[in-house]
Write a protein that holds these residues in place. Sequence first.
Motif, short mmCIF file in Angstrom:
data_model
loop_
_atom_site.label_atom_id
_atom_site.label_comp_id
_atom_site.label_asym_id
_atom_site.label_seq_id
_atom_site.Cartn_x
_atom_site.Cartn_y
_atom_site.Cartn_z
N VAL A 66 -35.52 -46.43 -22.93
CA VAL A 66 -34.32 -46.76 -22.14
C VAL A 66 -33.48 -47.79 -22.89
O VAL A 66 -34.00 -48.70 -23.52
N LEU A 71 -35.83 -46.03 -13.50
CA LEU A 71 -35.07 -45.33 -14.55
C LEU A 71 -36.04 -44.48 -15.37
O LEU A 71 -37.06 -44.99 -15.86
N VAL A 73 -33.06 -43.06 -20.56
CA VAL A 73 -31.82 -43.35 -19.83
C VAL A 73 -31.03 -44.39 -20.61
O VAL A 73 -31.59 -45.37 -21.11
#
Lengths: 249, 249, 249
Positions: free
Chosen positions: C18, C32, C36
């Motif tokens: 992420v 998340l 992401v």
Amino acid sequence: MIHDTAIVSPLAEIGEGVEIGPYSIVHGNVVLGDRVEVGAYCELGVTTPLGDGSPLVVGDDALIRSHSVFYESSRFAPGLVTGHRVTVRENTQAGAGFQIGTLSEIQGDCTIGDYVRFQSNVFVGKKTTIGNFVWVLPYVVLTNDPTPPSNDLIGCNIKDYASISAASVILPGVTVGTHALVAAHACVSKDVEPHTVVAGVPARAIGDTGTISLRDGTGRPAYPWTDHFTRGYPGHIVDGWKAKEDGEN
Amino acid sequence: MIHDTAIVSPLAEIGEGVEIGPYSIVHGNVVLGDRVEVGAYCELGVTTPLGDGSPLVVGDDALIRSHSVFYESSRFAPGLVTGHRVTVRENTQAGAGFQIGTLSEIQGDCTIGDYVRFQSNVFVGKKTTIGNFVWVLPYVVLTNDPTPPSNDLIGCNIKDYASISAASVILPGVTVGTHALVAAHACVSKDVEPHTVVAGVPARAIGDTGTISLRDGTGRPAYPWTDHFTRGYPGHIVDGWKAKEDGEN
Amino acid sequence: MIHDTAIVSPLAEIGEGVEIGPYSIVHGNVVLGDRVEVGAYCELGVTTPLGDGSPLVVGDDALIRSHSVFYESSRFAPGLVTGHRVTVRENTQAGAGFQIGTLSEIQGDCTIGDYVRFQSNVFVGKKTTIGNFVWVLPYVVLTNDPTPPSNDLIGCNIKDYASISAASVILPGVTVGTHALVAAHACVSKDVEPHTVVAGVPARAIGDTGTISLRDGTGRPAYPWTDHFTRGYPGHIVDGWKAKEDGEN
């Protein structure tokens, strides 16, 4: 002055007297001219595979207000002024003295002339062409896809001195002629002749701009607007308008 | 609590129990009442030569959501609530309980009454006057220039209890009467009589608001809306509406 | 990589790979997925009493661009892509590959299918239902209050493959049928039949979508658009469309 909290890439080219506000970000592929002022929370030079590799170039004496986002590979002549939360994507070229109102968005691959003024929340689709001294009022949408969704993007073409009133939509590929006036909340599906007023959904020609009077009590004609409205334009431009008007009288 | 990352001028007057979110900026010419809550990434009290020198005053118990921008020289009575990314320029006066939806913009030099509610993305041009208990729905544009571009800005005038539906445009200088209803996507070029519904482009009167029924299965009249909609208004206001209704029956 | 200036709650669940940009905020009630990417100045997982207590869930491989705001209690399948300054409120469920353009707002309590694409500045009122493969173009407003203000919110219902052109308004409770096309700047007050084009204020049926040709010089039909437009859809989806088309020929 560059605020302590601004994140400025050492690769960015920064002119003299530049000011960058709190929490703003300037990426590497950016050239800022002299005396450019950038507000808070802006991000300049966002990278994109859709660009041509060239930097975001902002000419001298620009003012970019807070929360705005500019991608790389666009170029602005001196005197750019933006409102807040403006978005400009890649491959856009704009002339001198361009003003972009709050929340307006330019989707990229656009060509814009000198001294164009967008008010708030104007949307400009890809492949739009805009001439010089054009006015675009709030919530106008310049579209580009005749059969959504498709790959056949056909931009609008707005000619010099045209004025497009609030909340109007210009359909893909439409040309709005010089000194034409699009009324508020119109949907323009056909080309607009120069010096012509169009209104309605779909828009139809309703007369010549010369028949419209100012609302200032003088009864003077409102168009061409260059005969009475000069605020913020450089003296040599206004002198040219006056000479032309005198020559016509 | 003021977040560590917030930048608050020592000149700003901050009330008791005020909360200021991460990365927000409060300039010096600002007065925040008690219990005002400010989200992240807001900038309050932006300076402008167009102001009158007075501070931005935000009354008690306000909630200003993230990414909003307020200029100096505007004043809000207690109970202001905003969405995200709201912009308010200078010389705006608003009454109690004003709600401004996400992305809405007030261009300044406006007067707004008590308990007015803007939903999202409402645009209010300079010199607009709005009464009390007015509703403005998403993407409504209140214009002010009858012959763009000109120097003759003539604001709209929206009277008490009027309701303006989504994506409508009100042309410069138009008065929308008390308890009137503008239908969605209308373009209003003439004054609207009280208790009247207008619709279309250009908008025409299509009836009395009293002929419209609620869609809740009861068949009750939808207008005046004060007879059935009271959410969020203070008790003494609602009591006044009820007394009036009882008196009429 | 999580930027040094990002404020990420230790309670948030963060997937592998992420990225969180400068000055962004991730609250605790957030999940998340892997890979992401979150831009700068975003706020994810804003708390609200209107949520159901569940977290904001963003599926794998999402891209959330700068200045966006997402509340808790909404859930996105993998492949979400947003523009800048997007707002999504609570209790929204969206399928795979959802694209939300710059400045768009989803007010919450909405259900959205797979591979839906909003362009810029789309407004989606509460209780809206949207099928799969729907296109919504810039400045479209999906309303929900038939008699503003009221408590009778009735969302729009947009069926699979429908395309809603720029600056149109869909009135409360209206169903737009599968493969239907709403023309630009229409005001749709009645249900739209499948494969039908509607235009105007108020919108009327003006023909079958099958009569519209592409503007690419080939004269091929523009609708169903799945016969010619496949950019960005996964191979297995496009294969299904092709099989269907072959079966019909």
